[in-house]
Design a protein around this motif. Structure first.
Motif, short mmCIF file in Angstrom:
data_model
loop_
_atom_site.label_atom_id
_atom_site.label_comp_id
_atom_site.label_asym_id
_atom_site.label_seq_id
_atom_site.Cartn_x
_atom_site.Cartn_y
_atom_site.Cartn_z
N GLY A 54 0.77 -1.24 0.00
CA GLY A 54 0.00 0.00 0.00
C GLY A 54 0.79 1.28 0.00
N ARG A 55 1.99 1.26 0.55
CA ARG A 55 2.74 2.51 0.73
C ARG A 55 3.94 2.68 -0.19
N SER A 56 4.51 1.58 -0.67
CA SER A 56 5.72 1.69 -1.49
C SER A 56 5.39 2.21 -2.88
N GLN A 57 6.17 3.18 -3.32
CA GLN A 57 6.02 3.67 -4.69
C GLN A 57 6.91 2.90 -5.66
N LEU A 58 7.75 2.05 -5.13
CA LEU A 58 8.52 1.11 -5.95
C LEU A 58 7.61 -0.10 -6.14
N PRO A 59 7.51 -0.66 -7.34
CA PRO A 59 6.66 -1.85 -7.51
C PRO A 59 7.08 -2.96 -6.54
N VAL A 60 6.09 -3.70 -6.05
CA VAL A 60 6.34 -4.82 -5.14
C VAL A 60 5.88 -6.09 -5.84
N VAL A 61 6.80 -7.04 -6.00
CA VAL A 61 6.50 -8.33 -6.62
C VAL A 61 6.34 -9.33 -5.49
N VAL A 62 5.12 -9.83 -5.32
CA VAL A 62 4.83 -10.76 -4.22
C VAL A 62 4.71 -12.18 -4.74
N ASP A 63 5.45 -13.08 -4.12
CA ASP A 63 5.34 -14.52 -4.38
C ASP A 63 4.42 -15.08 -3.31
N PRO A 113 2.93 -21.73 -6.87
CA PRO A 113 3.21 -20.33 -6.62
C PRO A 113 2.46 -19.41 -7.60
N THR A 114 2.05 -18.28 -7.08
CA THR A 114 1.49 -17.20 -7.90
C THR A 114 2.25 -15.94 -7.55
N MET A 115 2.70 -15.22 -8.56
CA MET A 115 3.37 -13.94 -8.35
C MET A 115 2.45 -12.83 -8.83
N ALA A 116 2.43 -11.74 -8.07
CA ALA A 116 1.64 -10.57 -8.45
C ALA A 116 2.50 -9.32 -8.27
N VAL A 117 2.33 -8.38 -9.19
CA VAL A 117 3.04 -7.11 -9.11
C VAL A 117 2.05 -6.05 -8.64
N PHE A 118 2.44 -5.33 -7.58
CA PHE A 118 1.62 -4.26 -7.03
C PHE A 118 2.37 -2.95 -7.14
N LYS A 119 1.65 -1.87 -7.35
CA LYS A 119 2.25 -0.54 -7.29
C LYS A 119 1.24 0.39 -6.65
N GLY A 121 -0.54 0.12 -4.05
CA GLY A 121 -1.77 -0.51 -3.60
C GLY A 121 -2.60 -1.19 -4.67
N LYS A 122 -2.23 -1.07 -5.92
CA LYS A 122 -3.01 -1.67 -7.00
C LYS A 122 -2.25 -2.85 -7.61
N GLU A 123 -2.99 -3.94 -7.84
CA GLU A 123 -2.39 -5.09 -8.52
C GLU A 123 -2.32 -4.77 -10.01
N LEU A 124 -1.11 -4.88 -10.57
CA LEU A 124 -0.91 -4.59 -11.99
C LEU A 124 -1.01 -5.84 -12.86
N ARG A 138 11.95 -11.07 -17.02
CA ARG A 138 11.28 -10.60 -18.24
C ARG A 138 9.82 -10.25 -17.96
N TRP A 139 9.14 -11.09 -17.18
CA TRP A 139 7.74 -10.82 -16.87
C TRP A 139 7.59 -9.52 -16.07
N VAL A 140 8.40 -9.39 -15.02
CA VAL A 140 8.32 -8.17 -14.20
C VAL A 140 8.63 -6.93 -15.04
N GLU A 141 9.67 -7.00 -15.86
CA GLU A 141 10.02 -5.85 -16.71
C GLU A 141 8.88 -5.50 -17.66
N SER A 142 8.16 -6.49 -18.15
CA SER A 142 7.05 -6.21 -19.06
C SER A 142 5.88 -5.54 -18.34
N VAL A 143 5.79 -5.74 -17.03
CA VAL A 143 4.69 -5.16 -16.24
C VAL A 143 5.04 -3.76 -15.76
N ILE A 144 6.29 -3.58 -15.31
CA ILE A 144 6.64 -2.27 -14.74
C ILE A 144 7.20 -1.35 -15.81
#
Length: 144
Positions: A54-63, A113-119, A121-124, A138-144
């Motif tokens: 919710g607070r980080s402005q850097l994308p957060v990749v959660v496993d 496992p499921t990975m999700a990218v958040f920025k 507070g929003k799931e991208l 590669r996947w994370v770079e394509s999202v962020i």
């Protein structure tokens, strides 16, 4: 984008405001004085998940993972390697869905496992299944 970002400390989970050019490893937490950028996935719990996502402005990749999951354990080194590769562009984190099911529940994780990218507070995006480090990057770079 501003020249400053809010980054949540991977050690004490305090929100810090730092200059973008300090992401290369110069930045330390104003509270615990530990490095803000480590390249290692942060183990999240109920409280720290909300803070980081919710607070980080850097994308957060959660496993989203569980200790009994063989593919999750097999992917752990690749996830850590990808986190180190992208350490100045995203914070990597892990949430044990077995220990914190109430935190994972709103995200309707159907397989791990499921990975999700958040920025901010929003799931991208999200992806399921164990991936090698290069594909995670590669996947994370394509999202962020």
């Amino acid at each position: 984008m501003s020249d400053k970002l809010h980054i949540v400390c991977p050690h004490c989970h305090t929100t810090n405001r730092i200059a973008i050019d300090q992401l290369g490893g110069e930045a330390h937490c104003g509270s615990c004085h530990q490095p803000l950028v480590t390249g290692h996935p942060v183990a999240l719990d109920d409280t720290s998940f909300a803070r980081h996502v919710g607070r980080s402005q850097l994308p957060v990749v959660v496993d989203f993972w569980a200790p009994w999951c063989g593919p999750c354990r097999m992917m752990a080194p690749a996830f850590e390697q990808a986190g180190n590769t992208l350490k100045t562009r995203a914070q990597f984190a892990k949430l044990d869905t077995e220990a914190y099911p109430q935190t994972a529940a709103p995200f309707n994780i159907r397989s791990i496992p499921t990975m999700a990218v958040f920025k901010e507070g929003k799931e991208l995006a999200r992806i399921s299944g164990a991936l090698p480090a290069g594909e995670i990057v590669r996947w994370v770079e394509s999202v962020i």
